[in-house]
Design an enzyme around this catalytic site. Structure first.
Site, PDB file in Angstrom:
ATOM      1  N   ARG A 113       0.919  -1.053  -0.233  1.00  0.00           N
ATOM      2  CA  ARG A 113       0.044   0.030   0.199  1.00  0.00           C
ATOM      3  C   ARG A 113       0.922   1.072   0.022  1.00  0.00           C
ATOM      4  O   ARG A 113       1.408   1.909   0.660  1.00  0.00           O
ATOM      5  CB  ARG A 113      -0.812  -0.295   2.027  1.00  0.00           C
ATOM      6  CG  ARG A 113      -2.427  -1.233   1.452  1.00  0.00           C
ATOM      7  CD  ARG A 113      -3.139  -0.715   0.623  1.00  0.00           C
ATOM      8  NE  ARG A 113      -4.414   0.388   0.929  1.00  0.00           N
ATOM      9  CZ  ARG A 113      -4.837   0.831   1.341  1.00  0.00           C
ATOM     10  NH1 ARG A 113      -4.768  -0.912   2.438  1.00  0.00           N
ATOM     11  NH2 ARG A 113      -5.337   1.538   1.900  1.00  0.00           N
ATOM     12  N   ASP A 145      -6.411  12.159   7.094  1.00  0.00           N
ATOM     13  CA  ASP A 145      -5.187  11.739   6.792  1.00  0.00           C
ATOM     14  C   ASP A 145      -4.075  12.723   7.680  1.00  0.00           C
ATOM     15  O   ASP A 145      -3.241  11.813   6.775  1.00  0.00           O
ATOM     16  CB  ASP A 145      -5.811  10.682   5.503  1.00  0.00           C
ATOM     17  CG  ASP A 145      -6.869   9.835   6.003  1.00  0.00           C
ATOM     18  OD1 ASP A 145      -8.302  10.300   5.704  1.00  0.00           O
ATOM     19  OD2 ASP A 145      -6.330   9.268   5.247  1.00  0.00           O
TER      20      ASP A 145
END
Lengths: 364, 364
Positions: free
Chosen positions: B90, B242
């Site tokens: 990822r 985030d």
């Protein structure tokens, strides 16, 4: 508007001259099927089971339901009975009561032998009046789109919420009327279609309409519109409304308020399209005075979609064990609304603005 | 946090002392299943296939993946290879690179015979550090909830968006940490859980967490929060993030911005919870500088749910033929954020506020 290149309306008189055709909206967008109403009972069922929805279309269907009732039995007793049975289908739909009252007032004084023909004639007028109101809303809204097209290159990006489309009216729609007229006039438009959870009227109905009429569009989740406005990707917003106060507050599908806030924060004009009968001249404070319908939690916890095998299924999308709440509408204060697009023109969202267009509403 | 009355974390060392247990989050909320990782390859697969998700949890899983790799083969070649294979799972997850760099830096100087024990010890530390950061965020946020509980009767109504919950971290979560600590401290809370389309992390994961820990909550569609705030039904909002700029702009799951606008319009405090490593000190303009990931349209057009027969199925919920767009995040400007809740305390969402808590970031 067009489906597969052919003009359609959501309601029409069949070629036999008496039965009534409708699009079965419960099957959309996964199947395009029409239904034929050949009795008052079938009209009652079509409204109750939401084969037709949207206040103007419900009113028109009820008017034709009265005509079908008069065709079968034009007695005073059946006139009263049909009124009652049709009225009870969706008691909160404002146009339903209006259309039925109008039909009864015109039919009651007539001899039974004259009622069937008068009922069909008046039902057709109710349809055409709605079409004409929406056409005018569209003509006024078209000028707003044209002004943007004249000053920027590329398509005019329009955001809409829910389905205030032609499927909810007798043609054109309200919020979609400016879009269809701009597209038909050759102005390049692109529509951001809010999914509109929980009932997905945007991704199910507005997207279906726009796709079939050939209007470029993109479906987005309800969360995305603010971001698109922040990035300059929305030029103008058009929504419908279920009820507007005399001061210009707008009650519409849940989530409208959030889009109006984002539009204001980013300098995007936010217009609400409405036929003037949806103005409630008795109300002055939308947030304080308009009760908000709380609908079934199942609309939130379940969604309808089409499975890979083609079956239309309803699945639960909320964690089992968790409850849900479903307020169905919200109120957008007038201060967030750039203008109200009515059949008489565009008004400022204020008492002065509305009375300017509707001076007959001024009280001494 | 608890599941069925028993304490769980989303990652743990199994009783055998070397294999790693995780909750398979791809099965939630419709099935609660754990998985056992007994090799680096299984850790790689767990991250890639999103059995684990959430930046802190991905970092912890990668750290244990390195430990599993060292157990099988502690050579320099396998240290380099495991780093690369885990990193590629990822590539955009910030904690993944951080955890892997940290592990490699500590393991590389050691003799191969010492690496396995050192890797397990460091992976456990990484987990405990994350738990401690979140515990502190929760302790600071708890005081905000307590202050509201002290001045009003009834439960404190909290709105949250997406899943910044314990499933995304090693325990507590970020936005949920204040909620769990308030609940555990006996303060009555009720949480409005935004569904969070398109991936439904709210209705799937946050709702599941809260239900299992016994925290009263109600799932709502993303459209509903503004209306609830207008009616006084939300006392405070907590979300995660985030990425936060040095000036306090907050990048978080799409739709966060709309809720922040509604909170501001209604005087509802809007707090963002963040571990300080997610502050990007190099950025000053969130809207201008943070690129927004455009994810697959299929996340919008399809949803996962459970059918009446118990099968978990994916159905299309957008009219066939209509395209969709899927911007995954948006930026909430600092001016809409009441405060940033970090492990060191609550800061004003501004450069001055953040530097007050993190003075070591001041440049000459």
């Amino acid at each position: 508007m067009k489906v597969d290149g052919k003009p359609w309306r959501p309601i029409w008189l069949e070629d036999d001259g008496w039965s009534v055709g409708i699009i079965d909206q419960t099957r959309l967008p996964f199947a395009f099927v029409s239904a034929r109403l050949s009795s008052e009972a079938e009209a009652v069922q079509a409204i109750r089971a939401m084969l037709v929805r949207g206040a103007p279309l419900i009113g028109a269907t009820a008017a034709y339901g009265m005509a079908l009732a008069m065709r079968a039995d034009a007695s005073d007793a059946n006139l009263a009975g049909a009124y009652q049975r049709l009225f009870e289908t969706r008691p909160t739909a404002i146009n339903l009561g209006w259309a039925l009252d109008d039909m009864r007032r015109r039919l009651a004084p007539l001899a039974p032998g004259e009622r069937e023909a008068a009922a069909y004639a008046r039902a057709a007028e109710i349809v055409e009046q709605d079409v004409e109101i929406n056409r005018r809303i569209g003509a006024h809204g078209l000028e707003l789109i044209r002004a943007i097209a004249d000053r920027k290159p590329g398509p005019v990006n329009i955001l809409t919420h829910c389905n205030a489309g032609w499927l909810a009216t007798c043609d054109w729609g309200t919020a979609t009327a400016p879009i269809y007229q701009a597209h038909d006039a050759g102005i390049a438009v692109h529509v951001w279609v809010d999914e509109t959870r929980p009932r997905n009227q945007g991704s199910h109905l507005t997207a279906w309409e726009l796709h079939n009429h050939g209007v470029p569009h993109t479906v987005i989740v309800d969360n995305a519109g603010g971001h698109l406005m922040q990035r300059g990707q929305v030029d103008i917003c058009f929504t419908g409304t279920d009820r507007t106060t005399a001061t210009g507050d707008v009650c519409n599908k849940i989530g409208t308020y959030l889009k109006a806030l984002a539009a204001r924060d980013n300098g995007v004009p936010f217009y609400v399209c409405l036929p003037s009968p949806t103005i409630d001249w008795s109300l002055r404070d939308g947030v304080g005075e308009i009760p908000i319908e709380e609908r079934s939690a199942a609309e939130v916890t379940e969604v309808t979609g089409i499975a890979p095998d083609g079956a239309v299924v309803r699945t639960r999308v909320v964690s089992p064990g968790s409850p849900a709440a479903n307020p169905a509408f919200d109120v957008t204060p007038a201060r967030l609304v750039t203008g109200l697009v009515t059949e008489r023109g565009v008004a400022e969202a204020s008492e002065a603005g509305l009375l300017g267009l509707f001076p007959e509403r001024k009280t001494a």
